[in-house]
Design a protein around this motif. Structure first.
Motif, PDB file in Angstrom:
ATOM      1  N   GLU A 106       0.849  -1.189   0.000  1.00  0.00           N
ATOM      2  CA  GLU A 106       0.000   0.000   0.000  1.00  0.00           C
ATOM      3  C   GLU A 106       0.892   1.249   0.000  1.00  0.00           C
ATOM      4  O   GLU A 106       1.797   1.354   0.827  1.00  0.00           O
ATOM      5  N   LYS A 154      -5.960  -3.822   3.099  1.00  0.00           N
ATOM      6  CA  LYS A 154      -5.738  -2.446   3.528  1.00  0.00           C
ATOM      7  C   LYS A 154      -5.534  -2.453   5.022  1.00  0.00           C
ATOM      8  O   LYS A 154      -6.121  -3.262   5.717  1.00  0.00           O
ATOM      9  N   SER A 155      -4.722  -1.522   5.522  1.00  0.00           N
ATOM     10  CA  SER A 155      -4.601  -1.474   6.977  1.00  0.00           C
ATOM     11  C   SER A 155      -4.740  -0.065   7.506  1.00  0.00           C
ATOM     12  O   SER A 155      -4.487   0.916   6.822  1.00  0.00           O
ATOM     13  N   SER A 156      -5.215   0.014   8.760  1.00  0.00           N
ATOM     14  CA  SER A 156      -5.459   1.304   9.386  1.00  0.00           C
ATOM     15  C   SER A 156      -4.215   1.722  10.144  1.00  0.00           C
ATOM     16  O   SER A 156      -3.368   0.892  10.465  1.00  0.00           O
ATOM     17  N   PRO A 157      -4.109   3.014  10.441  1.00  0.00           N
ATOM     18  CA  PRO A 157      -2.973   3.541  11.220  1.00  0.00           C
ATOM     19  C   PRO A 157      -2.698   2.733  12.489  1.00  0.00           C
ATOM     20  O   PRO A 157      -1.547   2.495  12.829  1.00  0.00           O
ATOM     21  N   LYS A 206      -4.781  -2.264  12.504  1.00  0.00           N
ATOM     22  CA  LYS A 206      -5.816  -3.235  12.177  1.00  0.00           C
ATOM     23  C   LYS A 206      -5.839  -3.464  10.676  1.00  0.00           C
ATOM     24  O   LYS A 206      -5.553  -2.564   9.890  1.00  0.00           O
ATOM     25  N   GLU A 207      -6.179  -4.698  10.284  1.00  0.00           N
ATOM     26  CA  GLU A 207      -6.168  -5.032   8.868  1.00  0.00           C
ATOM     27  C   GLU A 207      -7.537  -5.428   8.356  1.00  0.00           C
ATOM     28  O   GLU A 207      -8.359  -5.945   9.098  1.00  0.00           O
ATOM     29  N   CYS A 208      -7.731  -5.201   7.079  1.00  0.00           N
ATOM     30  CA  CYS A 208      -8.988  -5.536   6.420  1.00  0.00           C
ATOM     31  C   CYS A 208      -8.649  -6.155   5.077  1.00  0.00           C
ATOM     32  O   CYS A 208      -7.951  -5.554   4.271  1.00  0.00           O
ATOM     33  N   LEU A 242      -9.724  -7.170   1.530  1.00  0.00           N
ATOM     34  CA  LEU A 242     -10.783  -6.737   0.629  1.00  0.00           C
ATOM     35  C   LEU A 242     -11.223  -7.813  -0.333  1.00  0.00           C
ATOM     36  O   LEU A 242     -12.386  -7.889  -0.702  1.00  0.00           O
ATOM     37  N   PRO A 295      -3.548   1.441  -3.689  1.00  0.00           N
ATOM     38  CA  PRO A 295      -4.446   1.697  -2.564  1.00  0.00           C
ATOM     39  C   PRO A 295      -4.429   0.579  -1.524  1.00  0.00           C
ATOM     40  O   PRO A 295      -4.965   0.738  -0.447  1.00  0.00           O
TER      41      PRO A 295
END
Lengths: 242, 242
Positions: B56, B75-78, B81-83, B85, B107
Motif C-alpha cells: 500500500e 488495507k490497513s489502518s494507522p 488493524k487489517e482488512c 478486501l 491503494p
DNA sequence: TTCAAAACATGATGCGCGTCATGTTTTTTT
DNA sequence: AAAAAAACATGACGCGCATCATGTTTTGAA
C-alpha cells in the motif's frame, strides 16, 4: 400530448452547443466527428425526487451520465434496511460496466436526490462507441478504477472504524469532493438528512442524529439537511483517522 | 547469478504453449498475432507466503494477472488493524485500472496466501495493448465492473448485517466461486484461518472463532485452516440473508 | 521427532450502538 | 397560512461484540 407520470419523455440532443457537454470528461475526448454521432445516440431525461431512474433487479438497458443534480445509488436488504453506496454528481457515469452487457440486472437502485437530468444511451450504441474509440474505453476504465477504489475504501472504513469516525470520513469526503466555499466554511451542494447520512455509513438515524448533535456542539459542523456546512475540516479529518 | 531474496527473478515467457494461458479470459480474446506480442511483454514471477507483491502506498508500475495460487488484497489502518478486501484467484486481473496510469499509488497491499505465480506487464505495454485491441479494453471493463459490484455488495453486507451473517455470506461466496467438490461437502482450495476470515468480514479473531465453533456444532462446516469444508451450503445461505 | 509458533478455544467484563419511546422543530404540501 | 409530514432531538434499556485473559491443540520448522 399526454405527459407520462413523473418522468419527462426523452428528448433528442439535436443541436446541443459543444459547451453544454464539455464538462463531461468522457465526451470531451471523443473526436469531433465521433462526438456528433454520439450526440445522436444520447437522450436527455429529467427526474424528480420521487422517481426512480431504475430499480435493483431491473434488466440493464442503458448506459447513463449524470448531467445535472445528484443521484444516489442504493441497495436494500430483505428486511427493508437500506444502504446508500454512492452519491453520483454531474459528469459521473453509471452502468458503464459491461456486466450490463448481456442479460444482466441492476445490482442497486438509482434514485434522484432532487431534480436531476440524465443523459443515456442504449447498450449497443455505447459498446459500439467504445469499440470505435479506444481512448473512450480507457477513460471508462479509469472511471471504474476510481469507483472501485472508493468502494474498497468504504468497505475498509465500514469494517474497521467506529460510527463517529465513519460519519466524519463521510463529511470529509463530501466536503472535499463536492463542497462549495461558504463564509462559514464549506457548504455541501445537496440536501442531506441525518437519515441519508446514516444510510451511507451503516448506522441508524438516531445514532447519526446523536453524533451530528455532538459535532454541532463541538463546532465541527453547522446547519441542517437543507444547508449543511462543514466548519472545521481539519478536526474532522483528525477524528476520521484517530 | 545472485538470487534476490524471497522473489524469483522475472522470466521471459518466450515460447509458452498456447494452452498455458488459455484459461485467462483476457488473453484468450486477443488476435493470435497480438497475443504473440503480448506474450513478449509479459513476465512471470513467483512469490511465497512471506513476500509481498506490492505494498500500500507504493507507486504503481505494472499490470498483473494471477496465474496460479491465491493472492489477498489488504488495507490497513494507522492503528495496525487489517482488512482483507478480496481474494484473487487464477485468471484474475489486478491493477488493471488506469488510476495506475500516471504517478498513482497502490491503494492496498497484495500478498500471496501461499506459493503463487504472477504474470505482469509494465503500464506502457499494457495501455498500448488496450488501445490496439478494443475488445481487450472491454474485457477489462467487464472485469472491473464485476469487481465493483462485488465491492459494493461487500460494503452493503458490512453496513447492514450481523457478524454471523457476514461470516456465512463469506463462506457461501468462497464455496460458490472457488469451492471444489469433496465427499463431505465443498472444500475451499486455500488455507484460510479464522483470523483471515475475521479480516474479511470486519470482526476480531475471537469472534470469528466463536461463530465458527457454533457453525461446526451445527454441522454447517467442518475442518480447520488447512482444509475447511462447507457441509451445508443451503443453511448457510439461509442464515446469510435472514 | 521435538520444540516453538500459530491457530483454536472459552470465559469474564464492559462499552458502543441498536431499539423503542416520546416530544419538538423544520420543511413541505394544500 | 394552516395542516400534514419529515426531520431533528433526547432519554432508557439491553444485546452484540470488542477486549483481555488464560488455556489447549495443531502446524510447521529445526
Amino acid at each position: 400530448m399526454s405527459k407520462r407520470p413523473n418522468t419527462s419523455p426523452g428528448k433528442q440532443l439535436s443541436s446541443s452547443p459543444a459547451d453544454e457537454l464539455s464538462h463531461i470528461p468522457l465526451l470531451k475526448i471523443l473526436s469531433s466527428t465521433d462526438r456528433r454521432r454520439v450526440l445522436q445516440d444520447l437522450t436527455e431525461r429529467h427526474y424528480t425526487k420521487r422517481d426512480v431512474i431504475f430499480r435493483e433487479g431491473d434488466p440493464t438497458e442503458y448506459f447513463h451520465i449524470v448531467k445535472e443534480g445528484t443521484v444516489k445509488c442504493v441497495k436494500s436488504s430483505p428486511e427493508g434496511k437500506e444502504c446508500t453506496l454512492k452519491m453520483l454528481m454531474p459528469g459521473d457515469l453509471f452502468c458503464c460496466d459491461a456486466a450490463a452487457f448481456e442479460g444482466a440486472f441492476h445490482p442497486g437502485t438509482a434514485q434522484p436526490m432532487g431534480d436531476v437530468s440524465i443523459l443515456r444511451m442504449n447498450k449497443k450504441s455505447y459498446f459500439d462507441m467504445l469499440r470505435r474509440n479506444p481512448d473512450a474505453a480507457i477513460e471508462v476504465i479509469k472511471h471504474l478504477g476510481t469507483r472501485l477504489n472508493e468502494a474498497q475504501e468504504k468497505a475498509k472504513i465500514l469494517a474497521l472504524d467506529r460510527t463517529d469516525q465513519r460519519l466524519a470520513s463521510l463529511l470529509v469526503d463530501l466536503a472535499t469532493k463536492n463542497g462549495v466555499k461558504d463564509p462559514q466554511g464549506i457548504a455541501l451542494p445537496m440536501r442531506l438528512t441525518r437519515q441519508d447520512m446514516a444510510n451511507m455509513v451503516g448506522t441508524t438515524t438516531e445514532t447519526a442524529i446523536r453524533i451530528m448533535s455532538r459535532f454541532k456542539r463541538d463546532r465541527l459542523v453547522s446547519g441542517t439537511a437543507t444547508r449543511l456546512i462543514i466548519r472545521d475540516l481539519a478536526r474532522l479529518k483528525a477524528l476520521a483517522s484517530a
